[in-house]
Design a protein around this motif. Structure first.
Motif, short mmCIF file in Angstrom:
data_model
loop_
_atom_site.label_atom_id
_atom_site.label_comp_id
_atom_site.label_asym_id
_atom_site.label_seq_id
_atom_site.Cartn_x
_atom_site.Cartn_y
_atom_site.Cartn_z
N PHE A 1 -2.38 13.14 -15.64
CA PHE A 1 -1.78 11.89 -15.18
C PHE A 1 -2.62 11.36 -14.01
O PHE A 1 -2.27 11.60 -12.84
CB PHE A 1 -0.32 12.11 -14.76
CG PHE A 1 0.55 12.61 -15.87
CD1 PHE A 1 1.07 11.73 -16.81
CD2 PHE A 1 0.81 13.97 -16.01
CE1 PHE A 1 1.85 12.19 -17.85
CE2 PHE A 1 1.60 14.44 -17.06
CZ PHE A 1 2.12 13.55 -17.98
N PRO A 2 -3.73 10.66 -14.31
CA PRO A 2 -4.65 10.22 -13.25
C PRO A 2 -3.99 9.37 -12.16
O PRO A 2 -4.45 9.37 -11.02
CB PRO A 2 -5.70 9.41 -14.01
CG PRO A 2 -5.60 9.84 -15.42
CD PRO A 2 -4.19 10.28 -15.64
N ASP A 3 -2.92 8.65 -12.50
CA ASP A 3 -2.24 7.85 -11.49
C ASP A 3 -1.19 8.64 -10.72
O ASP A 3 -0.39 8.07 -9.98
CB ASP A 3 -1.62 6.60 -12.12
CG ASP A 3 -2.67 5.61 -12.58
OD1 ASP A 3 -3.77 5.61 -11.99
OD2 ASP A 3 -2.40 4.85 -13.52
N GLY A 4 -1.17 9.96 -10.93
CA GLY A 4 -0.32 10.84 -10.14
C GLY A 4 1.16 10.77 -10.46
O GLY A 4 1.56 10.57 -11.61
N LYS A 5 1.95 10.91 -9.41
CA LYS A 5 3.39 11.02 -9.56
C LYS A 5 4.01 9.82 -10.28
O LYS A 5 4.87 10.00 -11.15
CB LYS A 5 4.05 11.20 -8.19
CG LYS A 5 5.56 11.25 -8.26
CD LYS A 5 6.21 11.35 -6.89
CE LYS A 5 7.70 11.15 -6.99
NZ LYS A 5 8.37 11.24 -5.70
N THR A 6 3.58 8.63 -9.95
CA THR A 6 4.19 7.44 -10.57
C THR A 6 4.02 7.49 -12.08
O THR A 6 4.98 7.27 -12.83
CB THR A 6 3.60 6.14 -9.98
OG1 THR A 6 3.89 6.10 -8.59
CG2 THR A 6 4.18 4.92 -10.66
N GLU A 7 2.82 7.77 -12.54
CA GLU A 7 2.57 7.84 -13.99
C GLU A 7 3.38 8.97 -14.63
O GLU A 7 3.98 8.78 -15.70
CB GLU A 7 1.08 8.04 -14.25
CG GLU A 7 0.73 8.06 -15.72
CD GLU A 7 -0.75 8.28 -15.97
OE1 GLU A 7 -1.13 8.27 -17.16
OE2 GLU A 7 -1.53 8.48 -15.01
N GLN B 1 4.85 25.45 -13.37
CA GLN B 1 3.80 26.47 -13.30
C GLN B 1 2.47 25.93 -13.83
O GLN B 1 1.72 26.62 -14.52
CB GLN B 1 4.22 27.75 -14.00
CG GLN B 1 5.44 28.37 -13.37
CD GLN B 1 5.84 29.68 -14.01
OE1 GLN B 1 5.46 30.00 -15.13
NE2 GLN B 1 6.62 30.46 -13.27
N VAL B 2 2.22 24.67 -13.51
CA VAL B 2 0.99 23.99 -13.88
C VAL B 2 0.28 23.61 -12.58
O VAL B 2 0.92 23.20 -11.62
CB VAL B 2 1.29 22.73 -14.73
CG1 VAL B 2 0.03 21.93 -15.00
CG2 VAL B 2 1.95 23.13 -16.04
N SER B 3 -1.03 23.73 -12.56
CA SER B 3 -1.78 23.47 -11.33
C SER B 3 -1.78 21.99 -10.96
O SER B 3 -1.65 21.11 -11.82
CB SER B 3 -3.23 23.94 -11.49
OG SER B 3 -3.94 23.06 -12.35
N ARG B 4 -1.95 21.74 -9.68
CA ARG B 4 -2.03 20.37 -9.17
C ARG B 4 -3.20 19.63 -9.82
O ARG B 4 -3.09 18.45 -10.17
CB ARG B 4 -2.20 20.40 -7.64
CG ARG B 4 -2.24 19.04 -7.00
CD ARG B 4 -2.36 19.16 -5.49
NE ARG B 4 -1.13 19.56 -4.87
CZ ARG B 4 -0.18 18.74 -4.41
NH1 ARG B 4 -0.36 17.44 -4.52
NH2 ARG B 4 0.90 19.19 -3.85
N ARG B 5 -4.29 20.32 -10.02
CA ARG B 5 -5.47 19.72 -10.66
C ARG B 5 -5.12 19.23 -12.07
O ARG B 5 -5.51 18.14 -12.47
CB ARG B 5 -6.61 20.73 -10.70
CG ARG B 5 -7.85 20.16 -11.32
CD ARG B 5 -9.03 21.10 -11.13
NE ARG B 5 -10.22 20.42 -11.58
CZ ARG B 5 -11.08 20.91 -12.43
NH1 ARG B 5 -10.90 22.13 -12.91
NH2 ARG B 5 -12.15 20.23 -12.79
N THR B 6 -4.35 20.04 -12.79
CA THR B 6 -3.95 19.67 -14.14
C THR B 6 -3.05 18.43 -14.12
O THR B 6 -3.15 17.58 -15.01
CB THR B 6 -3.24 20.85 -14.84
OG1 THR B 6 -4.13 21.95 -14.88
CG2 THR B 6 -2.82 20.49 -16.25
#
Length: 188
Positions: free
Chosen positions: A43-49, A33-38
């Motif tokens: 985690f600036p490197d996205g899913k991997t990070e 329940q956390v936004s995609r922007r958050t």
């Protein structure tokens, strides 16, 4: 719970149930329940990070459980505790959740950094078990080999238990590892 923690714990839960490939950002944001922007701000490197961080957190948590089990008086008692914890996880999830580190480990082809994190975690666990076995009288090489065998057998049994919807693989592995421990441990 802070957004970072919610993202990490949701990712761990989803990895345990769906693997790394089946754990996408959309599922993580819905579960946490956390936004995609958050997600991308945290985690600036996205899913991997995010998945690497989740694997690291899960690895420390499970490592702490292993350490507590290794504090028991005998390796046999430690094994009982370790396998009992996995039985609780597997049965408690109705055979839907396993080890997030195993999930991270099999992501090598698509997410090598995540698999590297899993490899480092498995090595830490192996060394902890090996050190304990060495303190109980096993030579260093045998302790290392046996600790690797214990981890591989239990992790494999967790996967089989989920696939077969049965705790029998964990019971069988426990039985045979007990024989192996008895064979290698010095008689007192």
């Amino acid at each position: 719970m802070a957004a970072r923690d919610a993202l990490i714990y949701s990712t761990i839960d989803l990895m345990r149930r769906h693997g790394v490939a089946g754990t996408g950002i959309a599922a993580i944001t819905e579960h946490s329940q956390v936004s995609r922007r958050t997600v991308y701000n945290t985690f600036p490197d996205g899913k991997t990070e995010l998945v690497r961080q989740a694997a690291q957190v899960a690895g420390v948590f499970i490592g702490d459980q292993i350490a507590r089990a290794l504090e028991l008086p005998t390796p046999q008692q430690s094994l009982i505790a370790f396998i009992s914890q996995w039985k609780e996880v597997v049965a408690g999830s109705d055979f839907a959740a396993g080890c997030p580190i195993a999930a991270a480990g099999v992501a090598r082809s698509s997410e090598p950094e995540i698999a590297d994190t899993a490899g480092e975690t498995f090595t830490r666990w192996q060394l902890a078990i090996s050190d304990s076995l060495h303190r109980h009288g096993l030579p260093t090489t045998t302790a290392l080999q046996l600790s690797n065998t214990v981890l591989a057998a239990v992790e494999g049994a967790v996967i089989m238990a989920i696939a077969q919807r049965s705790l029998t693989p964990l019971d069988d592995v426990h039985s045979q590892l007990d024989v192996l421990l008895a064979h290698h441990l010095p008689r007192s």
